[in-house]
Design a protein around this motif. Structure first.
Motif, PDB file in Angstrom:
ATOM      1  N   TYR A 105      -2.465  -0.241  18.904  1.00 49.90           N
ATOM      2  CA  TYR A 105      -3.062  -0.485  17.594  1.00 49.90           C
ATOM      3  C   TYR A 105      -3.398   0.799  16.848  1.00 49.90           C
ATOM      4  O   TYR A 105      -3.707   0.771  15.659  1.00 49.90           O
ATOM      5  CB  TYR A 105      -4.323  -1.344  17.736  1.00 49.90           C
ATOM      6  N   PRO A 155      -5.232  -0.836   9.770  1.00 50.87           N
ATOM      7  CA  PRO A 155      -4.548  -0.027  10.786  1.00 50.87           C
ATOM      8  C   PRO A 155      -3.576   0.970  10.167  1.00 50.87           C
ATOM      9  O   PRO A 155      -2.887   0.671   9.188  1.00 50.87           O
ATOM     10  CB  PRO A 155      -3.831  -1.084  11.634  1.00 50.87           C
ATOM     11  N   SER A 158      -0.012   0.588   8.179  1.00 49.38           N
ATOM     12  CA  SER A 158       0.244  -0.842   7.980  1.00 49.38           C
ATOM     13  C   SER A 158       0.444  -1.243   6.521  1.00 49.38           C
ATOM     14  O   SER A 158       1.029  -2.286   6.236  1.00 49.38           O
ATOM     15  CB  SER A 158      -0.906  -1.663   8.569  1.00 49.38           C
ATOM     16  N   ASN A 159      -0.085  -0.454   5.575  1.00 52.24           N
ATOM     17  CA  ASN A 159      -0.012  -0.785   4.141  1.00 52.24           C
ATOM     18  C   ASN A 159      -0.675  -2.121   3.805  1.00 52.24           C
ATOM     19  O   ASN A 159      -0.302  -2.783   2.827  1.00 52.24           O
ATOM     20  CB  ASN A 159       1.438  -0.811   3.657  1.00 52.24           C
ATOM     21  N   ARG A 160      -1.667  -2.532   4.572  1.00 49.69           N
ATOM     22  CA  ARG A 160      -2.284  -3.851   4.394  1.00 49.69           C
ATOM     23  C   ARG A 160      -3.496  -3.836   3.477  1.00 49.69           C
ATOM     24  O   ARG A 160      -4.053  -4.885   3.157  1.00 49.69           O
ATOM     25  CB  ARG A 160      -2.659  -4.442   5.748  1.00 49.69           C
ATOM     26  N   GLY A 184      -3.997   2.656   5.773  1.00 49.67           N
ATOM     27  CA  GLY A 184      -3.868   1.246   5.426  1.00 49.67           C
ATOM     28  C   GLY A 184      -3.652   0.929   3.968  1.00 49.67           C
ATOM     29  O   GLY A 184      -3.233  -0.176   3.623  1.00 49.67           O
ATOM     30  N   THR A 206       1.872   6.661   4.083  1.00 49.37           N
ATOM     31  CA  THR A 206       2.971   5.718   4.264  1.00 49.37           C
ATOM     32  C   THR A 206       3.354   5.008   2.974  1.00 49.37           C
ATOM     33  O   THR A 206       4.540   4.822   2.689  1.00 49.37           O
ATOM     34  CB  THR A 206       2.602   4.687   5.345  1.00 49.37           C
TER      35      THR A 206
END
Length: 256
Positions: A105, A155, A158-160, A184, A206
């Motif tokens: 993770y 995380p 993750s791009n969340r 994130g 990212t």
């Protein structure tokens, strides 16, 4: 807005967009920095191939503030060793502490991070620890001498977005240090939301590096972060939960 500066460890910055440079090609690094108006960028020590080919330092503008990170460290001891080496290589006194031994993770080890922060702060480093947003841990990092706190939004990689929004808000309310959302954030709109919340800066990597047009996405993040900061300073309007309200008077306009 010109006087609204980000201050970390006594150093002033106009930009509140911090670049995580780990996923960019060397050739793309400078374009992203320029388009994003970036004044601080992370540096993985393994990419600082001093005296050899493929040295990321050759692609960093002279006026950029380097933020070496301890990527790859699994313990406080390893993080301290990497930070000291970065200083010896001439990367300055800033350091982003990353201690991660969870390979699935990739969650930061908050307690090893506290240990590393205390050691390095005593050695004169400007320590910016990456951490899971836990209020008690943030207080310990502040006591240990951190110059800023860098809670994750989701995380890493993750791009969340802002999955930890409520916990980050606690840090904003209770910690008297710059709060920088790191990890994130996947869209400029999410960066804007973080800034509207009251964080002091946003780090992105990212989300920019995986865009179809990387320089243009850097510009989008710069504008979103600036807009979010302006909205926070202006004070967001109230929210009505159960009814609407006319934006103009509905009575009296037909009367003489």
């Amino acid at each position: 807005m010109k006087k609204d500066k980000l201050v970390i460890g006594g150093h002033e910055f106009q930009s509140r967009f911090i670049l995580g440079s780990g996923k960019f090609s060397l050739e793309m690094t400078n374009a992203v920095i320029q388009n994003g108006g970036v004044e601080m960028a992370t540096l993985a020590l393994r990419r600082a191939n001093v005296g050899g080919e493929g040295n990321i330092l050759d692609y960093m503008p002279e006026n950029i503030t380097l933020l070496p990170n301890t990527s790859g460290a699994r313990t406080a001891e390893e993080a301290v060793r990497i930070a000291r080496l970065a200083r010896e290589l001439g990367c300055g006194d800033f350091v982003k502490i990353e201690v991660i031994h969870d390979s699935k993770y990739l969650m930061p080890d908050n307690y090893e991070t506290i240990k590393a922060t205390e050691i390095l702060a005593k050695e004169g480093f400007i320590v910016m620890p990456y951490m899971y947003p836990d209020l008690n841990v943030a207080r310990s990092l502040e006591s240990a001498g951190a110059a800023a706190i860098m809670p994750l939004g989701a995380p890493i990689g993750s791009n969340r977005g802002l999955l930890t929004k409520d916990f980050i808000k606690m840090l904003i309310d209770e910690i008297d240090l710059p709060i920088i959302v790191d990890a994130g954030i996947g869209r400029p709109s999410q960066a804007c939301e973080a800034m509207e919340l009251g964080v002091d800066a946003v780090m992105a990597n990212t989300a920019v590096a995986t865009a179809k047009d990387v320089p243009l996405m850097a510009t989008a993040f710069r504008l979103a972060i600036e807009a979010g900061r302006s909205a926070y300073l202006a004070g967001l309007g109230r929210v009505l939960e159960s009814k609407g309200e006319a934006s103009s008077p509905l009575t009296g306009f037909l009367q003489d």
